[in-house]
Design a protein around this motif. Sequence first.
Motif, PDB file in Angstrom:
ATOM      1  N   ALA A   1      -1.721   3.223  -5.228  1.00 42.48           N
ATOM      2  CA  ALA A   1      -0.506   2.336  -4.815  1.00 42.48           C
ATOM      3  C   ALA A   1      -0.850   1.234  -4.163  1.00 42.48           C
ATOM      4  CB  ALA A   1       0.290   3.460  -4.021  1.00 42.48           C
ATOM      5  N   GLU A   2      -1.898   1.353  -3.284  1.00 37.98           N
ATOM      6  CA  GLU A   2      -2.303   0.105  -2.267  1.00 37.98           C
ATOM      7  C   GLU A   2      -2.727  -1.119  -3.140  1.00 37.98           C
ATOM      8  OE1 GLU A   2      -6.024   0.987  -0.442  1.00 37.98           O
ATOM      9  OE2 GLU A   2      -5.669  -0.498   1.257  1.00 37.98           O
ATOM     10  N   VAL A   3      -3.571  -0.668  -4.135  1.00 40.73           N
ATOM     11  CA  VAL A   3      -4.008  -1.697  -5.253  1.00 40.73           C
ATOM     12  C   VAL A   3      -2.634  -2.350  -5.758  1.00 40.73           C
ATOM     13  CG1 VAL A   3      -5.963  -2.409  -6.882  1.00 40.73           C
ATOM     14  CG2 VAL A   3      -6.181  -0.422  -5.352  1.00 40.73           C
ATOM     15  N   LEU A   4      -1.798  -1.539  -6.450  1.00 37.55           N
ATOM     16  CA  LEU A   4      -0.769  -2.135  -7.117  1.00 37.55           C
ATOM     17  C   LEU A   4       0.459  -2.823  -6.169  1.00 37.55           C
ATOM     18  CD1 LEU A   4       0.541   1.088  -9.077  1.00 37.55           C
ATOM     19  CD2 LEU A   4      -0.459  -0.997  -9.980  1.00 37.55           C
ATOM     20  N   ALA A   5       0.185  -2.385  -4.956  1.00 39.23           N
ATOM     21  CA  ALA A   5       1.117  -3.032  -4.124  1.00 39.23           C
ATOM     22  C   ALA A   5       0.710  -4.625  -3.446  1.00 39.23           C
ATOM     23  CB  ALA A   5       1.768  -2.407  -2.957  1.00 39.23           C
ATOM     24  N   THR A   6      -0.605  -4.680  -3.327  1.00 36.92           N
ATOM     25  CA  THR A   6      -1.277  -5.714  -2.662  1.00 36.92           C
ATOM     26  C   THR A   6      -2.378  -6.363  -3.355  1.00 36.92           C
ATOM     27  OG1 THR A   6      -3.038  -4.183  -1.598  1.00 36.92           O
ATOM     28  CG2 THR A   6      -1.028  -4.326  -0.294  1.00 36.92           C
ATOM     29  N   GLN A   7      -2.908  -5.733  -4.326  1.00 41.11           N
ATOM     30  CA  GLN A   7      -4.174  -6.207  -5.026  1.00 41.11           C
ATOM     31  C   GLN A   7      -5.512  -6.228  -4.290  1.00 41.11           C
ATOM     32  OE1 GLN A   7      -3.363  -6.402  -8.474  1.00 41.11           O
ATOM     33  NE2 GLN A   7      -5.707  -7.140  -8.980  1.00 41.11           N
ATOM     34  N   THR A   8      -5.242  -5.668  -3.172  1.00 42.11           N
ATOM     35  CA  THR A   8      -6.277  -5.716  -2.410  1.00 42.11           C
ATOM     36  C   THR A   8      -6.649  -4.148  -1.911  1.00 42.11           C
ATOM     37  OG1 THR A   8      -5.060  -5.699  -0.236  1.00 42.11           O
ATOM     38  CG2 THR A   8      -5.654  -7.724  -1.319  1.00 42.11           C
ATOM     39  N   MET A   9      -7.862  -4.011  -1.357  1.00 40.17           N
ATOM     40  CA  MET A   9      -8.264  -2.739  -0.844  1.00 40.17           C
ATOM     41  C   MET A   9      -9.093  -2.621   0.408  1.00 40.17           C
ATOM     42  SD  MET A   9      -9.803  -0.280  -4.026  1.00 40.17           S
ATOM     43  CE  MET A   9     -11.072   0.411  -3.207  1.00 40.17           C
ATOM     44  N   PHE A  10      -9.019  -1.618   1.198  1.00 37.69           N
ATOM     45  CA  PHE A  10      -9.773  -1.832   2.468  1.00 37.69           C
ATOM     46  C   PHE A  10     -11.167  -0.788   2.401  1.00 37.69           C
ATOM     47  CE2 PHE A  10      -5.512  -2.719   3.521  1.00 37.69           C
ATOM     48  CZ  PHE A  10      -5.785  -4.046   4.600  1.00 37.69           C
TER      49      PHE A  10
ATOM     50  N   PHE B   1       3.049   4.719  -8.471  1.00 33.21           N
ATOM     51  CA  PHE B   1       4.377   3.941  -8.982  1.00 33.21           C
ATOM     52  C   PHE B   1       5.582   4.486  -8.241  1.00 33.21           C
ATOM     53  CE2 PHE B   1       1.889   2.516 -12.902  1.00 33.21           C
ATOM     54  CZ  PHE B   1       2.258   1.018 -12.692  1.00 33.21           C
ATOM     55  N   GLN B   2       5.398   6.005  -8.244  1.00 34.67           N
ATOM     56  CA  GLN B   2       6.822   6.466  -7.329  1.00 34.67           C
ATOM     57  C   GLN B   2       6.702   5.798  -5.858  1.00 34.67           C
ATOM     58  OE1 GLN B   2       8.793   8.345  -8.485  1.00 34.67           O
ATOM     59  NE2 GLN B   2       9.844   8.449  -6.602  1.00 34.67           N
ATOM     60  N   ILE B   3       5.461   5.679  -5.170  1.00 34.66           N
ATOM     61  CA  ILE B   3       5.573   5.102  -3.975  1.00 34.66           C
ATOM     62  C   ILE B   3       6.136   3.834  -3.912  1.00 34.66           C
ATOM     63  CG2 ILE B   3       3.989   4.261  -1.921  1.00 34.66           C
ATOM     64  CD1 ILE B   3       2.197   6.849  -2.709  1.00 34.66           C
ATOM     65  N   LEU B   4       5.905   2.975  -4.708  1.00 33.79           N
ATOM     66  CA  LEU B   4       6.244   1.576  -4.959  1.00 33.79           C
ATOM     67  C   LEU B   4       7.781   1.583  -5.098  1.00 33.79           C
ATOM     68  CD1 LEU B   4       3.307   0.460  -5.373  1.00 33.79           C
ATOM     69  CD2 LEU B   4       4.055  -0.801  -7.330  1.00 33.79           C
ATOM     70  N   ARG B   5       8.320   2.620  -5.964  1.00 34.98           N
ATOM     71  CA  ARG B   5       9.648   2.617  -6.089  1.00 34.98           C
ATOM     72  C   ARG B   5      10.462   3.004  -4.763  1.00 34.98           C
ATOM     73  NH1 ARG B   5       8.967   4.805 -11.387  1.00 34.98           N
ATOM     74  NH2 ARG B   5       9.443   3.268 -12.757  1.00 34.98           N
ATOM     75  N   GLU B   6       9.877   4.115  -4.063  1.00 37.39           N
ATOM     76  CA  GLU B   6      10.352   4.595  -2.640  1.00 37.39           C
ATOM     77  C   GLU B   6      10.384   3.479  -1.628  1.00 37.39           C
ATOM     78  OE1 GLU B   6       8.869   8.967  -3.350  1.00 37.39           O
ATOM     79  OE2 GLU B   6       8.092   7.910  -1.742  1.00 37.39           O
ATOM     80  N   ARG B   7       9.485   2.427  -1.776  1.00 38.02           N
ATOM     81  CA  ARG B   7       9.279   1.507  -0.883  1.00 38.02           C
ATOM     82  C   ARG B   7       9.884   0.166  -1.212  1.00 38.02           C
ATOM     83  NH1 ARG B   7       3.714   2.608   2.129  1.00 38.02           N
ATOM     84  NH2 ARG B   7       3.812   4.921   2.132  1.00 38.02           N
ATOM     85  N   GLY B   8      10.520   0.205  -2.426  1.00 40.34           N
ATOM     86  CA  GLY B   8      11.020  -1.102  -3.006  1.00 40.34           C
ATOM     87  C   GLY B   8      10.139  -2.197  -3.253  1.00 40.34           C
ATOM     88  N   LEU B   9       9.089  -1.707  -3.614  1.00 38.77           N
ATOM     89  CA  LEU B   9       7.794  -2.730  -3.609  1.00 38.77           C
ATOM     90  C   LEU B   9       7.476  -3.118  -5.306  1.00 38.77           C
ATOM     91  CD1 LEU B   9       5.009  -0.957  -1.286  1.00 38.77           C
ATOM     92  CD2 LEU B   9       6.558  -3.162  -1.214  1.00 38.77           C
ATOM     93  N   LYS B  10       6.815  -4.323  -5.436  1.00 40.04           N
ATOM     94  CA  LYS B  10       6.640  -4.661  -6.887  1.00 40.04           C
ATOM     95  C   LYS B  10       5.054  -4.537  -7.118  1.00 40.04           C
ATOM     96  CE  LYS B  10      10.108  -7.987  -7.496  1.00 40.04           C
ATOM     97  NZ  LYS B  10      10.747  -9.272  -7.212  1.00 40.04           N
ATOM     98  N   VAL B  11       4.577  -4.650  -8.320  1.00 44.82           N
ATOM     99  CA  VAL B  11       3.136  -4.694  -8.719  1.00 44.82           C
ATOM    100  C   VAL B  11       3.021  -6.261  -8.329  1.00 44.82           C
ATOM    101  CG1 VAL B  11       1.490  -4.742 -10.268  1.00 44.82           C
ATOM    102  CG2 VAL B  11       3.019  -2.765 -10.477  1.00 44.82           C
ATOM    103  N   ALA B  12       1.794  -6.371  -7.297  1.00 45.66           N
ATOM    104  CA  ALA B  12       1.727  -7.835  -6.772  1.00 45.66           C
ATOM    105  C   ALA B  12       1.110  -8.653  -7.965  1.00 45.66           C
ATOM    106  CB  ALA B  12       0.641  -7.678  -5.687  1.00 45.66           C
ATOM    107  N   PHE B  13       0.247  -8.233  -8.721  1.00 41.74           N
ATOM    108  CA  PHE B  13      -0.209  -9.057  -9.728  1.00 41.74           C
ATOM    109  C   PHE B  13      -0.319  -8.208 -11.061  1.00 41.74           C
ATOM    110  CE2 PHE B  13      -1.887 -11.068  -5.971  1.00 41.74           C
ATOM    111  CZ  PHE B  13      -2.122 -12.549  -6.261  1.00 41.74           C
ATOM    112  N   PRO B  14       0.793  -8.165 -11.949  1.00 41.03           N
ATOM    113  CA  PRO B  14       1.028  -7.502 -13.191  1.00 41.03           C
ATOM    114  C   PRO B  14      -0.074  -8.003 -13.971  1.00 41.03           C
ATOM    115  CG  PRO B  14       3.168  -8.552 -12.612  1.00 41.03           C
ATOM    116  CD  PRO B  14       2.212  -8.759 -11.580  1.00 41.03           C
TER     117      PRO B  14
END
Length: 469
Positions: free
Chosen positions: A150-159, A43-56
């Motif tokens: 963080a990747e999943v929170l921000a994009t709802q995807t994973m590599f 969540f800290q990463i999301l805040r720093e980058r101004g991102l939202k949770v893609a699919f809450p």
Amino acid sequence: MSDKRNLFNKVWDLHTVRTLPGGQTQLFIGLHLIHEVTSPQAFQILRERGLKVAFPQRTIATVDHIVPTDNQLRPFRDELAEEMMAAIEKNCADFGVTLLNLSDNRQGIVHVVGPEQGLTQPGMTIVCGDSHTSTHGAFGAIGIGTSNVAEVLATQTMFLNRPKVRRVVVNGQLGPGVYAKDVILYIIQKLGVQGGVGYAYEFAGSTFDAMSMEERMTVCNMSIEGGARCGYINPDQKTVDYLRGRPLAPQGTDFDRAAAWWLSMASAADAQFDDVVEFSAADIEPTVTWGITPAQSVAVSTPLPRLTQVPAEEQKLIREALEFMGLQEGQPLQGTRIDVAFIGSCTNSRISDLREAARVVQGHKVAAHVKAIVVPGSQQVRQQAMQEGLDRIFEAAGFEWRAAGCSMCLAMNPDKLQGRQLCASSSNRNFKGRQGSPTGRTLLMSPAMVAAAAVQGMVTDIRHFHIHS
Ligand code: SF4
């Protein structure tokens, strides 16, 4: 032409967003489960980058790892634990994510509450910042642990790299005193902790067909301990029946439509696999780990291996394990004195586990030198167990009856081994220091075997233990 894909490949293909030039797949994630330990930095990463949770609405949080299971009054005595609690509360409120907090009677271990609430469904991709996300495979879902929440929170995807699929077949009826836990410990013993690397495991055969959903969860939970990326069992009528009426599963005609689709996701009868291994249920006995990896186990009636019996390249690890555990090569494990008995964890803390353990301890007393605790996997399990009077059976025998949480599985909370204590545990990892003391020692086994060990004060063959009921 018929679809010869196995479930894993069907689910993977359906969730593929794109394939990168390097071969990695960007996979859409149907459900993201989060907990207090691996989410604050994300969540800290999301805040720093101004991102939202893609699919809450596809994200759900619970608290389990650090919550005390005795005194849950806030603020917690452990400042770091209190900080993590405050962080997940704020993060979920700020980002619009539902939190199953301690005050919510749906709270519990993340891999217990997902299925319990009907969130875990066949054909899904499920991710959590915890390796035992493989548990959800019991429903025919792909459950994968991640270190990149963080990747999943921000994009709802994973590599991810697409793993191969190995079919692990076990046929036949389990003998008395042999449980799902013994089946998965046996498989890991045979294939090794690295045996599954690069694979997803499909568990198939009449032994798994006969298992309840809770037993299937025990098996899939430990796939990761065998090195597999995930493990799953094809959905069947039992899966559908388990999910019917669960609060967060589809309801009414939506449920019937979903159920038809779920069943259609099962591997084709002539599905292809990259590898197939077969075992017989008749060969599986109550199994106990004696070492420092989940593959270092023996049937309880069998002596520990002798160094001369194992390949030279394995001897070093075996020597190290014996030394750490204070055991001798070739000695019987049965009769080894234990100090602590722990029934709990996302492997074995569901109602059927507690019922079986209670059946074993009923009318007995925990040995005077043993500290014994029972930690239900969720508040719902706890409530159900109390309605059935299991808490009274455990307490009458001398067990401590606790609140829901991970407890002594990982000991990121006050439940820890002290010094070199030896613990009979229904959890999933016996690594050095796993249960909170750097020198503490863990013997993994089924909840029934933990219960018998608690009463006898030593490792005991459940098949020779007197059960009153
Ligand atoms: S019970 Fe143990 S393995 Fe399961 S989620 Fe908690 S700490 Fe992880």
